[in-house]
Design an enzyme around this catalytic site. Structure first.
Site, PDB file in Angstrom:
ATOM      1  N   MET A 298      56.856  26.026  -0.301  1.00 32.93           N
ATOM      2  CA  MET A 298      55.826  25.261  -1.023  1.00 32.93           C
ATOM      3  C   MET A 298      56.321  23.848  -1.342  1.00 32.93           C
ATOM      4  SD  MET A 298      54.945  28.410  -3.618  1.00 32.93           S
ATOM      5  CE  MET A 298      56.709  28.622  -3.982  1.00 32.93           C
TER       6      MET A 298
ATOM      7  N   ASP B 150      46.285  37.849  -2.356  1.00 30.98           N
ATOM      8  CA  ASP B 150      46.571  36.428  -2.519  1.00 30.98           C
ATOM      9  C   ASP B 150      46.048  35.617  -1.340  1.00 30.98           C
ATOM     10  OD1 ASP B 150      47.742  36.633  -4.962  1.00 30.98           O
ATOM     11  OD2 ASP B 150      49.806  36.597  -4.233  1.00 30.98           O
TER      12      ASP B 150
ATOM     13  N   LYS C 215      45.878  31.670  -5.525  1.00 32.90           N
ATOM     14  CA  LYS C 215      46.053  30.381  -6.187  1.00 32.90           C
ATOM     15  C   LYS C 215      46.410  29.329  -5.142  1.00 32.90           C
ATOM     16  CE  LYS C 215      48.185  32.524 -10.304  1.00 32.90           C
ATOM     17  NZ  LYS C 215      48.631  33.816  -9.725  1.00 32.90           N
TER      18      LYS C 215
END
Length: 364
Positions: free
Chosen positions: A275, A138, A160
């Site tokens: 996030m 990732d 992502k």
């Protein structure tokens, strides 16, 4: 033998206590004080950013194109992925002296790499990385961790970011399955812990339904690693009796967090928002409107536990503005709660800290 006190200390301020570390890190110490713009060399990310040229250069086994072909990334890689799958299948058959493809399926390890500092990897994680045939990694896996991969292993980026998904979650599932079915030892590297906002549960469930053995190797989640770095106890007797991990992402890409803010506005709890940069302007006023005091201590931490770490300490009512002034970028973790004032880096006076904590304890 050298003691902990003899180790070099990170420079923060001569008037405040320190937490031992060998890595210099930048701290925004006071409200309404902005870190000057840094040069590109000093802000280079320790992580494998989604569009970085180094990520593409690292994967020359699948890429025969330039960065101009990013939009066709998956389609361009499929032929090479199929070749690798066939090579692995033939290799496994030869090892077993078989003429037909009856090789035993491989295994998949979901491995957490921690918040960024490679020294926070577990021994078990290092062993899994060193044994892997193929590693799917990732965005928030540090380059230092990837340097541990053996030279003949294959690396495949599946990270992502907001607005850019190198592969869909369904495609990641199929890649893991395809390589495991031909007997490859597959490692799925994830930042933090694979089962804390890492979609590890979805990957584990899919693979187990297909009969693939899955091992989960936990990592230090960012909340624990970054809080420890800053000397913040996530729980503390008389101040915070619980901790809540929250995702700041909106399912539909909007500005509102997924959870109900009134349930999170608990002064006796510590909130850790993953996030959460994009939804912070909506979250902060919601928490205050539902009863969390504007004076609640908070901190936002960019690229925590890495040499590029930057922090913005502020009271909840000022947090949105301070984060904007500091120009913090993803990945940034946000900690909200009275325990933040226990950090030796909290910029307000120790007397104010004591009063704040005592008032909170008396209210309970």
């Amino acid at each position: 033998m050298a003691t902990a006190a003899s180790k070099p200390l990170r420079h923060v301020s001569p008037s405040l206590p320190h937490i031992a570390s060998n890595k210099p890190k930048s701290h925004i110490r006071l409200p309404r004080v902005t870190v000057p713009a840094l040069s590109s060399s000093s802000t280079s990310s320790p992580f494998t950013e989604a569009n970085s040229e180094s990520r593409y250069q690292r994967e020359t086994w699948t890429h025969k194109s330039t960065l101009d072909n990013k939009s066709n990334d998956i389609a361009l890689q499929l032929p090479e992925l199929k070749k690798l799958l066939e090579a692995l299948r033939i290799s496994r058959e030869k090892e077993r002296g078989q003429l037909e493809s009856t090789a035993t399926p491989g295994r998949v390890a979901l491995v957490g790499t921690g918040p960024g500092d490679p020294e926070l990897l577990t021994v078990k994680a290092v062993r899994a990385i060193e044994k892997a045939d193929l590693i799917l990694y990732d965005r928030l896996v540090s380059n230092d961790v990837l340097d541990m991969v053996r030279p003949d292993a294959r690396l495949l980026y599946v990270g992502k970011t907001a607005g850019y998904h190198s592969r869909t979650q369904e495609e990641i599932h199929q890649l893991l399955l395809s390589f495991a079915e031909v007997g490859a030892n597959v490692v799925r590297l994830k930042g933090g812990d694979p089962l804390v906002f890492g979609r590890g549960g979805e990957e584990m469930d899919f693979l187990q339904q297909q009969g693939i053995r899955v091992e989960v190797i936990p990592g230090i989640t960012s909340a624990s690693g970054i809080a420890a770095e800053l000397g913040i106890p996530l729980t503390h007797r008389g101040i915070a009796n619980s901790v809540r991990f929250l995702t700041g992402h909106s399912r539909n890409g909007g500005t509102d967090p997924l959870y109900v803010a009134e349930n999170a506005a608990d002064p006796d709890s510590t909130l850790v928002v993953y996030m959460g940069l994009s939804t912070l302007p909506s979250l902060a006023p919601k928490l205050m409107s539902h009863g969390l005091p504007a004076e609640t201590p908070t901190v936002a931490v960019e690229r925590g536990t890495t040499p590029q770490q930057r922090t913005a300490f502020a009271k909840l009512g000022d947090l949105v503005n301070e984060v904007k002034l500091a120009e913090l970028v993803s990945p940034t973790l946000i900690v909200i709660g009275n325990v933040v004032a226990l950090s030796p880096f909290w910029p307000y006076s120790s007397g104010e800290n004591t009063v704040m904590v005592q008032e909170h304890m008396l209210m309970r």
